[in-house]
Scaffold this motif. Structure first.
Motif, PDB file in Angstrom:
ATOM      1  N   CYS A  31       0.834  -1.202   0.170  1.00 38.49           N
ATOM      2  CA  CYS A  31       0.181  -0.195   0.146  1.00 38.49           C
ATOM      3  C   CYS A  31       0.863   1.140   0.192  1.00 38.49           C
ATOM      4  CB  CYS A  31      -0.893  -0.056   1.113  1.00 38.49           C
ATOM      5  SG  CYS A  31      -2.241  -1.206   1.246  1.00 38.49           S
ATOM      6  N   GLY A  32       2.304   1.232  -0.142  1.00 41.74           N
ATOM      7  CA  GLY A  32       2.963   1.901  -0.127  1.00 41.74           C
ATOM      8  C   GLY A  32       3.352   2.980   1.291  1.00 41.74           C
ATOM      9  N   LEU A  33       3.244   1.806   2.345  1.00 38.08           N
ATOM     10  CA  LEU A  33       3.552   2.269   3.531  1.00 38.08           C
ATOM     11  C   LEU A  33       4.993   1.837   4.025  1.00 38.08           C
ATOM     12  CD1 LEU A  33       0.071   1.300   5.303  1.00 38.08           C
ATOM     13  CD2 LEU A  33       0.814   3.755   4.398  1.00 38.08           C
ATOM     14  N   GLU A  34       5.386   2.521   4.943  1.00 38.47           N
ATOM     15  CA  GLU A  34       6.665   1.923   5.567  1.00 38.47           C
ATOM     16  C   GLU A  34       6.383   0.786   6.333  1.00 38.47           C
ATOM     17  OE1 GLU A  34      10.190   2.512   5.143  1.00 38.47           O
ATOM     18  OE2 GLU A  34       9.391   3.881   3.584  1.00 38.47           O
ATOM     19  N   TYR A  35       7.182  -0.267   6.750  1.00 35.20           N
ATOM     20  CA  TYR A  35       7.013  -1.287   7.593  1.00 35.20           C
ATOM     21  C   TYR A  35       7.974  -1.436   8.816  1.00 35.20           C
ATOM     22  CZ  TYR A  35       7.287  -6.431   9.020  1.00 35.20           C
ATOM     23  OH  TYR A  35       7.223  -7.374   9.760  1.00 35.20           O
ATOM     24  N   ILE A  36       7.339  -1.559   9.846  1.00 27.97           N
ATOM     25  CA  ILE A  36       8.142  -1.776  11.106  1.00 27.97           C
ATOM     26  C   ILE A  36       7.728  -3.134  11.749  1.00 27.97           C
ATOM     27  CG2 ILE A  36       8.510  -0.937  13.400  1.00 27.97           C
ATOM     28  CD1 ILE A  36       8.034   1.954  12.925  1.00 27.97           C
ATOM     29  N   PRO A  37       8.596  -4.045  11.786  1.00 27.63           N
ATOM     30  CA  PRO A  37       8.543  -5.099  12.421  1.00 27.63           C
ATOM     31  C   PRO A  37       8.184  -4.858  13.844  1.00 27.63           C
ATOM     32  CG  PRO A  37      10.412  -5.238  11.418  1.00 27.63           C
ATOM     33  CD  PRO A  37      10.036  -4.024  11.154  1.00 27.63           C
ATOM     34  N   PHE A  38       7.118  -5.540  14.386  1.00 26.57           N
ATOM     35  CA  PHE A  38       6.592  -5.379  15.956  1.00 26.57           C
ATOM     36  C   PHE A  38       6.302  -6.584  16.476  1.00 26.57           C
ATOM     37  CE2 PHE A  38       3.118  -4.378  18.817  1.00 26.57           C
ATOM     38  CZ  PHE A  38       3.837  -3.507  19.660  1.00 26.57           C
ATOM     39  N   SER A  39       7.036  -6.833  17.696  1.00 27.08           N
ATOM     40  CA  SER A  39       6.632  -7.943  18.667  1.00 27.08           C
ATOM     41  C   SER A  39       6.195  -7.442  19.733  1.00 27.08           C
ATOM     42  CB  SER A  39       8.048  -8.667  18.982  1.00 27.08           C
ATOM     43  OG  SER A  39       7.815  -9.548  20.056  1.00 27.08           O
ATOM     44  N   GLU A  51      12.706   6.237  15.206  1.00 27.84           N
ATOM     45  CA  GLU A  51      13.506   7.488  15.256  1.00 27.84           C
ATOM     46  C   GLU A  51      14.499   7.248  14.048  1.00 27.84           C
ATOM     47  OE1 GLU A  51      15.835   6.971  19.052  1.00 27.84           O
ATOM     48  OE2 GLU A  51      14.154   8.366  20.154  1.00 27.84           O
ATOM     49  N   LEU A  52      14.753   5.865  13.484  1.00 28.65           N
ATOM     50  CA  LEU A  52      15.436   5.638  12.442  1.00 28.65           C
ATOM     51  C   LEU A  52      14.796   6.263  11.170  1.00 28.65           C
ATOM     52  CD1 LEU A  52      16.866   2.152  12.839  1.00 28.65           C
ATOM     53  CD2 LEU A  52      18.118   4.245  12.796  1.00 28.65           C
ATOM     54  N   LEU A  53      13.437   5.882  11.325  1.00 23.43           N
ATOM     55  CA  LEU A  53      12.530   6.547  10.196  1.00 23.43           C
ATOM     56  C   LEU A  53      12.584   7.903  10.217  1.00 23.43           C
ATOM     57  CD1 LEU A  53       9.409   4.176   9.961  1.00 23.43           C
ATOM     58  CD2 LEU A  53      11.091   4.447   8.374  1.00 23.43           C
ATOM     59  N   TYR A  54      12.362   8.848  11.135  1.00 24.95           N
ATOM     60  CA  TYR A  54      12.521  10.031  11.199  1.00 24.95           C
ATOM     61  C   TYR A  54      13.913  10.623  10.548  1.00 24.95           C
ATOM     62  CZ  TYR A  54      11.787  14.940  12.823  1.00 24.95           C
ATOM     63  OH  TYR A  54      11.993  16.217  12.751  1.00 24.95           O
ATOM     64  N   ASP A  55      15.011   9.903  11.072  1.00 26.58           N
ATOM     65  CA  ASP A  55      16.505  10.449  10.399  1.00 26.58           C
ATOM     66  C   ASP A  55      16.225  10.509   8.889  1.00 26.58           C
ATOM     67  OD1 ASP A  55      17.198  10.937  13.169  1.00 26.58           O
ATOM     68  OD2 ASP A  55      18.225   8.971  13.395  1.00 26.58           O
ATOM     69  N   VAL A  56      15.637   9.498   8.443  1.00 27.46           N
ATOM     70  CA  VAL A  56      15.656   9.356   6.868  1.00 27.46           C
ATOM     71  C   VAL A  56      14.763  10.297   6.469  1.00 27.46           C
ATOM     72  CG1 VAL A  56      15.156   7.927   5.076  1.00 27.46           C
ATOM     73  CG2 VAL A  56      16.355   6.936   7.074  1.00 27.46           C
ATOM     74  N   TYR A  57      13.521  10.373   6.801  1.00 35.29           N
ATOM     75  CA  TYR A  57      12.440  10.903   5.915  1.00 35.29           C
ATOM     76  C   TYR A  57      11.982  12.429   6.858  1.00 35.29           C
ATOM     77  CZ  TYR A  57      11.358   6.601   3.755  1.00 35.29           C
ATOM     78  OH  TYR A  57      11.411   5.494   3.113  1.00 35.29           O
ATOM     79  N   ASP A  58      12.455  12.687   7.798  1.00 34.06           N
ATOM     80  CA  ASP A  58      12.300  14.168   8.527  1.00 34.06           C
ATOM     81  C   ASP A  58      10.697  14.695   8.300  1.00 34.06           C
ATOM     82  OD1 ASP A  58      12.858  16.243  10.093  1.00 34.06           O
ATOM     83  OD2 ASP A  58      13.471  17.377   8.417  1.00 34.06           O
ATOM     84  N   PHE A  59       9.854  13.771   8.607  1.00 30.65           N
ATOM     85  CA  PHE A  59       8.277  13.871   8.335  1.00 30.65           C
ATOM     86  C   PHE A  59       7.909  15.032   9.246  1.00 30.65           C
ATOM     87  CE2 PHE A  59       9.323   9.768  10.646  1.00 30.65           C
ATOM     88  CZ  PHE A  59       8.558   9.743  11.754  1.00 30.65           C
ATOM     89  N   ASP A  60       6.676  15.634   9.078  1.00 31.36           N
ATOM     90  CA  ASP A  60       5.770  16.382   9.690  1.00 31.36           C
ATOM     91  C   ASP A  60       4.666  15.469  10.585  1.00 31.36           C
ATOM     92  OD1 ASP A  60       6.812  18.770   8.661  1.00 31.36           O
ATOM     93  OD2 ASP A  60       5.165  18.411   7.076  1.00 31.36           O
ATOM     94  N   ILE A  61       4.404  14.454   9.990  1.00 34.33           N
ATOM     95  CA  ILE A  61       3.403  13.742  10.921  1.00 34.33           C
ATOM     96  C   ILE A  61       3.672  12.210  10.458  1.00 34.33           C
ATOM     97  CG2 ILE A  61       1.556  14.113   9.192  1.00 34.33           C
ATOM     98  CD1 ILE A  61      -0.488  13.927  11.620  1.00 34.33           C
ATOM     99  N   MET A  62       3.517  11.404  11.481  1.00 34.51           N
ATOM    100  CA  MET A  62       3.636  10.073  11.080  1.00 34.51           C
ATOM    101  C   MET A  62       2.481   9.318  11.825  1.00 34.51           C
ATOM    102  SD  MET A  62       6.305   6.906  12.366  1.00 34.51           S
ATOM    103  CE  MET A  62       5.231   6.815  14.049  1.00 34.51           C
ATOM    104  N   ILE A  63       1.888   8.343  10.928  1.00 36.07           N
ATOM    105  CA  ILE A  63       0.634   7.645  11.361  1.00 36.07           C
ATOM    106  C   ILE A  63       1.242   6.449  11.203  1.00 36.07           C
ATOM    107  CG2 ILE A  63      -1.808   7.121  11.274  1.00 36.07           C
ATOM    108  CD1 ILE A  63      -2.249   9.656   9.611  1.00 36.07           C
ATOM    109  N   LEU A  64       0.915   5.638  12.502  1.00 34.51           N
ATOM    110  CA  LEU A  64       1.410   4.222  13.051  1.00 34.51           C
ATOM    111  C   LEU A  64       0.196   3.406  13.010  1.00 34.51           C
ATOM    112  CD1 LEU A  64       3.563   2.057  13.638  1.00 34.51           C
ATOM    113  CD2 LEU A  64       3.592   2.731  15.695  1.00 34.51           C
ATOM    114  N   GLY A  65       0.082   2.402  12.134  1.00 37.49           N
ATOM    115  CA  GLY A  65      -1.239   1.661  12.304  1.00 37.49           C
ATOM    116  C   GLY A  65      -0.694   0.345  12.885  1.00 37.49           C
ATOM    117  N   ILE A  66      -1.342  -0.152  13.951  1.00 37.66           N
ATOM    118  CA  ILE A  66      -1.143  -1.207  14.926  1.00 37.66           C
ATOM    119  C   ILE A  66      -2.536  -2.155  15.127  1.00 37.66           C
ATOM    120  CG2 ILE A  66      -0.110  -2.295  16.937  1.00 37.66           C
ATOM    121  CD1 ILE A  66       1.456   0.292  17.309  1.00 37.66           C
ATOM    122  N   ASN A  67      -2.408  -3.408  14.663  1.00 34.62           N
ATOM    123  CA  ASN A  67      -3.429  -4.194  14.852  1.00 34.62           C
ATOM    124  C   ASN A  67      -3.276  -4.912  16.035  1.00 34.62           C
ATOM    125  OD1 ASN A  67      -5.352  -3.906  13.014  1.00 34.62           O
ATOM    126  ND2 ASN A  67      -4.216  -5.103  11.374  1.00 34.62           N
TER     127      ASN A  67
END
Length: 130
Positions: A31-39, A51-67
Motif C-alpha cells: 500500500c506504499g507504507l513503511e513497515y516496522i516489524p513489531f513484537s 527514530e531511524l525512520l525520522y532520521d531518514v524522512y524528517d516527516f511532519d506527521i507519522m501515522i502508525l497503524g497497529i493491529n
C-alpha cells in the motif's frame, strides 16, 4: 486499516504536510507504507525503529497503524510510554475504555467516512495550536 492509513496519508500530503504512513503488518508495503516489524514482547524497541525512520524522512506527521486484540490493550500504554505520541486514534471503543492514562484520544468507528475522519484528526491538531 491499511486502506484507511493510506487514504489519511494522502489527505495530509494534499494539505501540504509531509506525512509518513507506517504499518506493523508487512503487507503495508504493498500500500506504499513503511513497515516496522513489531513484537508484542518488545514494544520498547519500536522507538528506535521510528527514530531511524525520522532520521531518514524528517516527516511532519507519522501515522502508525497497529493491529492489536482486546487482550493486548496494555501494549498501547507501553508504546505510549516509549514514544510519547501527540495523539492516539482508536477504532475500537473497548480499547479506549480499557486503556488508562492516555490523553488526547479520538475514537473513530468503522462507519465514519474517510473525509470526516481526516477532518476530525486535523481539527484535533489545529485546535491545540490555537
Amino acid at each position: 486499516m491499511l486502506t484507511i492509513l493510506k487514504s489519511l496519508i494522502e489527505k495530509f500530503k494534499v494539505d501540504g504536510y509531509y506525512a509518513l504512513g507506517v504499518s506493523t503488518e508487512p503487507i503495508g508495503i504493498l500500500c506504499g507504507l513503511e513497515y516496522i516489524p513489531f513484537s508484542k514482547n518488545e514494544s520498547s524497541k519500536i522507538k528506535n525503529k521510528i527514530e531511524l525512520l525520522y532520521d531518514v524522512y524528517d516527516f511532519d506527521i507519522m501515522i502508525l497503524g497497529i493491529n492489536i486484540n482486546k487482550e493486548d490493550d496494555n501494549i498501547i500504554e507501553k508504546i505510549n510510554i516509549c514514544l510519547e505520541p501527540d495523539k492516539n486514534i482508536f477504532t475500537n471503543k473497548i480499547l479506549l475504555e480499557e486503556s488508562k492514562n492516555i490523553d488526547g484520544n479520538l475514537i473513530i468507528t468503522k462507519n465514519d467516512d474517510i473525509d470526516l475522519f481526516y477532518k476530525k484528526i486535523l481539527n484535533m491538531f489545529l485546535c491545540e495550536s490555537e
